[in-house]
Design a protein around this motif. Structure first.
Motif, mmCIF file in Angstrom:
data_model
loop_
_atom_site.group_PDB
_atom_site.id
_atom_site.type_symbol
_atom_site.label_atom_id
_atom_site.label_comp_id
_atom_site.label_asym_id
_atom_site.label_seq_id
_atom_site.Cartn_x
_atom_site.Cartn_y
_atom_site.Cartn_z
ATOM 1 N N GLY A 147 0.807 -1.213 0.000
ATOM 2 C CA GLY A 147 0.000 0.000 0.000
ATOM 3 C C GLY A 147 0.838 1.260 0.000
ATOM 4 O O GLY A 147 2.073 1.220 0.049
ATOM 5 N N MET A 148 0.180 2.409 -0.067
ATOM 6 C CA MET A 148 0.836 3.707 -0.035
ATOM 7 C C MET A 148 -0.211 4.759 0.292
ATOM 8 O O MET A 148 -1.418 4.484 0.282
ATOM 9 N N VAL A 149 0.232 5.946 0.587
ATOM 10 C CA VAL A 149 -0.702 7.049 0.838
ATOM 11 C C VAL A 149 -1.397 7.409 -0.468
ATOM 12 O O VAL A 149 -0.742 7.522 -1.522
ATOM 13 N N PHE A 150 -2.703 7.585 -0.420
ATOM 14 C CA PHE A 150 -3.450 7.889 -1.639
ATOM 15 C C PHE A 150 -3.010 9.222 -2.230
ATOM 16 O O PHE A 150 -2.891 10.224 -1.528
ATOM 17 N N ASP A 151 -2.781 9.196 -3.533
ATOM 18 C CA ASP A 151 -2.416 10.406 -4.279
ATOM 19 C C ASP A 151 -3.397 10.543 -5.433
ATOM 20 O O ASP A 151 -3.324 9.790 -6.402
ATOM 21 N N ARG A 152 -4.290 11.497 -5.344
ATOM 22 C CA ARG A 152 -5.338 11.653 -6.355
ATOM 23 C C ARG A 152 -4.785 12.060 -7.717
ATOM 24 O O ARG A 152 -5.483 11.967 -8.735
ATOM 25 N N LYS A 153 -3.531 12.515 -7.766
ATOM 26 C CA LYS A 153 -2.941 12.940 -9.035
ATOM 27 C C LYS A 153 -2.430 11.764 -9.863
ATOM 28 O O LYS A 153 -2.102 11.938 -11.045
ATOM 29 N N LEU A 154 -2.361 10.593 -9.252
ATOM 30 C CA LEU A 154 -1.808 9.425 -9.949
ATOM 31 C C LEU A 154 -2.920 8.473 -10.379
ATOM 32 O O LEU A 154 -3.659 7.960 -9.536
ATOM 33 N N PRO A 155 -3.059 8.190 -11.675
ATOM 34 C CA PRO A 155 -3.967 7.122 -12.088
ATOM 35 C C PRO A 155 -3.519 5.828 -11.425
ATOM 36 O O PRO A 155 -2.313 5.584 -11.276
ATOM 37 N N GLY A 156 -4.458 5.006 -11.023
ATOM 38 C CA GLY A 156 -4.038 3.770 -10.386
ATOM 39 C C GLY A 156 -5.192 2.913 -9.919
ATOM 40 O O GLY A 156 -6.370 3.291 -9.990
ATOM 41 N N TYR A 157 -4.814 1.734 -9.439
ATOM 42 C CA TYR A 157 -5.743 0.815 -8.802
ATOM 43 C C TYR A 157 -5.338 0.702 -7.337
ATOM 44 O O TYR A 157 -4.148 0.569 -7.025
ATOM 45 N N TRP A 158 -6.351 0.717 -6.457
ATOM 46 C CA TRP A 158 -6.107 0.715 -5.022
ATOM 47 C C TRP A 158 -6.939 -0.391 -4.372
ATOM 48 O O TRP A 158 -8.152 -0.442 -4.566
ATOM 49 N N LEU A 159 -6.275 -1.263 -3.616
ATOM 50 C CA LEU A 159 -6.972 -2.349 -2.933
ATOM 51 C C LEU A 159 -7.365 -1.879 -1.541
ATOM 52 O O LEU A 159 -6.503 -1.529 -0.729
ATOM 53 N N ILE A 160 -8.664 -1.881 -1.273
ATOM 54 C CA ILE A 160 -9.168 -1.349 -0.007
ATOM 55 C C ILE A 160 -10.234 -2.259 0.594
ATOM 56 O O ILE A 160 -10.854 -3.063 -0.095
ATOM 57 N N GLU A 161 -10.438 -2.125 1.888
ATOM 58 C CA GLU A 161 -11.590 -2.721 2.545
ATOM 59 C C GLU A 161 -12.769 -1.777 2.309
ATOM 60 O O GLU A 161 -12.659 -0.572 2.525
ATOM 61 N N LEU A 214 -23.687 -4.191 -2.988
ATOM 62 C CA LEU A 214 -23.428 -5.621 -2.936
ATOM 63 C C LEU A 214 -22.810 -6.026 -1.597
ATOM 64 O O LEU A 214 -22.195 -5.207 -0.906
ATOM 65 N N SER A 215 -22.960 -7.276 -1.246
ATOM 66 C CA SER A 215 -22.329 -7.803 -0.047
ATOM 67 C C SER A 215 -20.854 -8.032 -0.340
ATOM 68 O O SER A 215 -20.501 -8.838 -1.206
ATOM 69 N N VAL A 216 -19.985 -7.303 0.354
ATOM 70 C CA VAL A 216 -18.541 -7.388 0.104
ATOM 71 C C VAL A 216 -17.855 -7.890 1.371
ATOM 72 O O VAL A 216 -17.896 -7.233 2.410
ATOM 73 N N SER A 217 -17.224 -9.051 1.282
ATOM 74 C CA SER A 217 -16.601 -9.665 2.460
ATOM 75 C C SER A 217 -15.080 -9.670 2.377
ATOM 76 O O SER A 217 -14.415 -10.184 3.275
ATOM 77 N N GLU A 218 -14.514 -9.135 1.300
ATOM 78 C CA GLU A 218 -13.067 -9.114 1.139
ATOM 79 C C GLU A 218 -12.653 -7.820 0.459
ATOM 80 O O GLU A 218 -13.490 -7.099 -0.088
ATOM 81 N N PRO A 219 -11.364 -7.469 0.495
ATOM 82 C CA PRO A 219 -10.911 -6.211 -0.128
ATOM 83 C C PRO A 219 -11.272 -6.152 -1.606
ATOM 84 O O PRO A 219 -11.394 -7.172 -2.278
ATOM 85 N N LYS A 220 -11.403 -4.930 -2.101
ATOM 86 C CA LYS A 220 -11.825 -4.719 -3.485
ATOM 87 C C LYS A 220 -10.922 -3.668 -4.137
ATOM 88 O O LYS A 220 -10.511 -2.698 -3.495
ATOM 89 N N TRP A 221 -10.635 -3.870 -5.430
ATOM 90 C CA TRP A 221 -9.841 -2.908 -6.185
ATOM 91 C C TRP A 221 -10.736 -1.787 -6.706
ATOM 92 O O TRP A 221 -11.805 -2.042 -7.256
ATOM 93 N N VAL A 222 -10.307 -0.547 -6.522
ATOM 94 C CA VAL A 222 -11.007 0.611 -7.079
ATOM 95 C C VAL A 222 -9.992 1.497 -7.774
ATOM 96 O O VAL A 222 -8.784 1.432 -7.511
ATOM 97 N N THR A 223 -10.468 2.344 -8.678
ATOM 98 C CA THR A 223 -9.584 3.240 -9.410
ATOM 99 C C THR A 223 -9.437 4.582 -8.691
ATOM 100 O O THR A 223 -10.188 4.902 -7.768
#
Length: 250
Positions: A21-35, A53-62
């Protein structure tokens, strides 16, 4: 989806991996794995889980999704990330040509211009879709699922922002949201008068909201049961709705 490109920084080249992981930087396009956190406000969809939806595990978001969520008060922990240090507004010139063509073809009563305007829309939407097409572009220049994901996410993030802004400003919140359709209840029969947002954001221009359909609440209530909105196909098209209003006044 048109407003999803304007000003959007898109990935170029290969991403940089941050397995811890890393600190979120809104200036960088990317995929982020989060709870995925629970919704903070029931009046509009959770920007990190808009389908509820029912989410029981981390999910990737842009990046566009996480940026909008942060603006709405969400601060999920980032478990892993892929980011692009190299990025740019690579599709803006193309977007501007599509936008300008659409504006030039907005000629009321001109059938040929209307047909060309509709074809312009087809070109736009199909081009965006082609970026993520395994069938047509996989392995060829132009194939870029990551750009497609960011464009779609930005478009949805813009809708989420608009819903929240309208709600905060007017106290009016939607009764259903599905992809790019937002359903409001109003005593006004005219869709333009029923629109609770800024009138400058309502119309036929790029990025504006347009009436997709209307219905009497008494007829449509069956689709507003809290189990997922399924009534979009039952909305009455604007021209038919206007004709029915004229008939009822005569």
């Amino acid at each position: 989806m048109r407003a999803g490109i304007a000003g959007l920084e898109l990935p170029i080249g290969e991403p940089e991996h941050h397995p811890d992981g890393m600190v979120f930087d809104r200036k960088l396009p990317g995929y982020w794995l989060i709870e995925i956190p629970d919704a903070a406000d029931w009046r509009y969809p959770n920007p990190l889980n808009p389908m509820g939806l029912s989410v029981s595990e981390p999910k990737w978001v842009t990046t566009p999704t996480l940026e909008r969520a942060a603006q709405l008060g969400y601060e999920p922990e980032i478990l892993e990330a892929f980011v692009w240090r190299d990025h740019g507004r690579v599709l803006v010139p193309w977007y501007e040509r599509i936008r300008d063509a659409r504006t030039a073809l907005d000629i009321e009563g001109d059938t040929d211009a209307l047909l060309a305007r509709e074809q312009n829309k087809v070109i736009y939407t199909h081009t965006i879709g082609m970026l993520n097409s395994d069938m047509h572009l996989a392995g060829r220049p132009g194939y870029s699922p990551e750009r497609h994901h960011h464009i779609v996410a930005k478009s949805r993030a813009n809708i989420m922002y608009r819903i929240a802004k309208i709600g905060e400003d007017s106290g009016v919140w939607p009764v259903a949201v599905t992809k790019d359709t937002v359903l409001y209840v109003s005593d006004e029969r005219d869709p333009q008068l029923a629109w609770p947002g800024d009138q400058k954001q309502f119309g036929r221009g790029f990025g504006n909201y347009k009436p997709e359909g209307s219905a009497l609440l008494s007829d449509h209530l069956q689709y507003l049961d809290g189990k997922g909105y399924r009534g979009k196909s039952e909305l009455i098209a604007p021209n038919e709705w206007a004709a029915s209003a004229e008939g009822s006044d005569s």
